[in-house]
Design a protein around this motif. Structure first.
Motif: not given
Length: 626
Positions: A288-294, A296-304
């Motif tokens: 997904a387009p990254e929305f949580d780079p810090a 804060q609520a997940s491990g981030g989504y802007g990855y493959c």
């Protein structure tokens, strides 16, 4: 929990430049030179400065907003109307297909009975690579440039002369924000560190009902010379031609794809999302387009993740987009570890992302996908290219099998439990069966026999060790900790992978039928509908997942229950965003997007479910029997 306002109302891009647009029409985030970064947006606001008013920003809540995609394209439209100002603004956002240029084509219409004159105002302060350090900013020849190291961003309106401008430093007396509200532009041409600029162009005078166009370009390049060359190329073409070129590109991309069933509303948009989130320079696709780079609520989504990528590649393959699918498997070939394993997740350039454990299921899934692609295309060159991946990956799985014939413990596909998950076993068995098919094709009889035997052993171990008589279902798996190993008898929707795609069991197998009945009984949400992940899941509120509900739809199609499958597909459509984007999760009480938007995997499963329901492809032809 982060606010859902962080999720975009729309995305657009060109598979290297990715832009996220908010529900107010603001540019929310912009990624370049890859779809996963860097992220460069700090503030970019557009407003109108009209007589006897201060600057009114277009994201002010007084504007009435309507948003949609132009059919068959990634052109995202925001229509704005302000009753107090008697002005309307139409905003078409798109990225040029072959140039790294984001275009915001503004059309401003005077709704007053008399004439209208004023100024268009833009305030820009980028955080290049998510930093406010070391940037520079200057204005030259009606072009605003902000730069930091190897990122040069330029903003201009071709053919328009600035009527006012000022560069300063954000949060200091030189910040042009407050003066721009008053219509003051002090004329500063440059700044260093945390640059901010306000720009103005004359508007009108417009007669009643008259419209004026402002094609705002935001360009990205690696240095000043490349930026100048890019501007020359983009500015030499009228905005209408750039717009038409973009429409033609997307309509060509969607041409030739299988037609979905009637009343399937977001098939083409789903293909568009998958294309936008796939990096054209490497073949990797992000979740997904990254929305949580810090984090804060997940491990981030802007990855493959190879896990998600398999389903995206399969959906693209079955929709006739074989090149995009092949590029993903080539990416997997390049990043495979020497021992045949994958790192948990990657940036799209192939470098490692942060992780919290190895997922063995990803190896099996990619092996299965490589064989599916070969069976669909018959591309011998592709097979020879990825054959080293097949050999290393298959041996990695085979060597991991213990005395119980299950793959050695690893993180499960949900990344929150270490053990021997049923889904992982299904993926590894399916992957080895697929690898044995490819080995036969390559004339490697001994490897084919070894991998086929290992696939059979895993399948039998699943039947013997991962079925729960008390739950009358396959369960989550065997859980491992430093002191014990035991059967985790919680129900987990991921066991649908036993049937699709990995085909350990046919849909009419009695144990598979009992398993699906148990899943629908225990994990179905009776308030908003949809299937939960597993018993006790609390992630992001513990909501139903769109991709799992669509996975269930695929099962019901394969099992000969098209009415139920259509019902589940319709549920997903009804819980999409107003602009047709599918989330990861929908709110467990009231429905609608609750977490992560858009999720690539959800859109992939929608395409797969729609194609299955339409009978556009015989999914059983992708089974690899052992």
């Amino acid at each position: 929990m982060l606010s859902t306002s962080l999720f975009p109302a729309g995305i657009t891009g060109n598979s290297s430049l990715l832009a996220c647009i908010s529900a107010s029409g603001s540019l929310q985030r912009i990624f370049w030179p890859f779809v996963d970064g860097g992220q460069h947006l700090g503030i970019l606001k557009t407003g109108l400065l009209l007589p006897d008013n201060q600057t009114i920003w277009l994201d002010d809540p007084a504007w009435a907003v309507r948003q949609y995609y132009l059919p068959g394209s990634a052109v995202f439209v925001t229509e704005l109307a302000h009753p107090g100002l008697e002005v309307s603004v139409s905003q078409h956002d798109f990225c040029l297909p072959h140039l790294d240029v984001f275009c915001r084509w503004l059309k401003i219409t005077n709704l007053r009975p008399g004439s209208l004159a004023g100024r268009l105002v833009i305030y820009m302060s980028l955080n290049i690579d998510e930093s406010v350090q070391y940037d520079g900013m200057y204005i030259e020849n009606n072009l605003l440039v902000q730069h930091r190291r190897r990122v040069f961003a330029g903003l201009t309106i071709p053919g328009r002369v600035l009527s006012g401008f000022h560069c300063g430093r954000r949060h200091t007396p030189s910040d042009p924000w407050a003066p721009a509200l008053r219509g003051e532009f002090w004329g500063g041409r440059d700044n260093i560190k945390e640059g901010a600029a306000a720009l103005a162009w004359e508007l009108g005078p417009l007669q009643s009902g008259q419209t004026e166009d402002f094609p705002v370009l935001l360009l990205f390049a690696e240095n000043a010379r490349q930026l100048a060359d890019l501007l020359d190329r983009a500015a030499s073409t009228p905005a209408g031609e750039l717009f038409q070129e973009t429409l033609d590109y997307w309509r060509t991309f969607l041409t030739g794809t299988p037609q979905p069933p009637e009343h399937v509303s977001i098939f083409a948009p789903s293909l568009m999302v998958m294309k936008l989130l796939s990096e054209k320079k490497t073949g990797a696709s992000i979740a997904a387009p990254e929305f949580d780079p810090a984090f804060q609520a997940s491990g981030g989504y802007g990855y493959c993740w190879p896990r998600d990528g398999l389903y995206v590649a399969l959906a693209l393959d079955l929709a006739g987009k074989h090149q995009e699918a092949a590029d993903f498997y080539r990416f997997c070939r390049r990043v495979l570890n020497p021992d045949g394993s994958f790192h948990q997740r990657y940036f799209v350039d192939g470098s490692w992302g942060s992780s919290w454990g190895q997922q063995r299921d990803q190896v099996g899934a990619v092996l299965w996908g490589c064989a599916a692609h070969y069976r669909l295309t018959g591309d011998r060159t592709f097979l020879e290219e990825i054959w080293p991946l097949v050999q290393s990956g298959a041996e990695h799985i085979r060597q991991s099998l213990g005395e119980d014939f299950l793959p050695a413990p690893s993180m499960d596909l949900w990344e929150d439990q270490f053990g021997q998950s049923t889904y992982t076993a299904a993926a590894c068995s399916g992957g080895l069966a697929a690898a044995s098919f490819l080995a036969d094709t390559m004339g490697e009889e001994q490897q084919a026999a070894d991998w086929r035997s290992a696939a059979r052993n895993i399948r039998q171990a699943v039947l013997d060790r991962l079925w729960s008589p008390s739950r009358q279902s396959f369960v989550r798996g065997r859980r491992h900790n430093p002191h014990s190993c035991y059967l985790d008898e919680r129900l987990d929707s991921a066991v649908l992978g036993l049937c699709f795609p990995f085909a350990l069991l046919p849909p009419d197998h009695p144990l598979m039928q009992k398993t699906v009945a148990a899943l629908e009984s225990c994990l179905w949400n009776h308030s908003a509908g949809g299937l939960h992940r597993y018993e006790g899941d609390g992630y992001a509120g513990g909501n139903p997942w769109v991709l799992l509900t669509l996975w269930l739809a695929i099962y019901h199609t394969l099992a000969g229950h098209p009415a139920r499958a259509r019902e589940l597909l319709g549920w997903a459509e009804n819980n999409a965003s107003p602009t047709g984007l599918l989330p990861e999760q929908i709110h467990k009480d009231k429905g609608g997007p609750a977490w992560v938007l858009p999720l690539n995997w959800s859109h992939a499963m929608y395409v797969l479910a729609a194609l299955a329901l339409a009978g556009r492809y015989n999914f059983s032809s992708l089974e690899f029997r052992v």
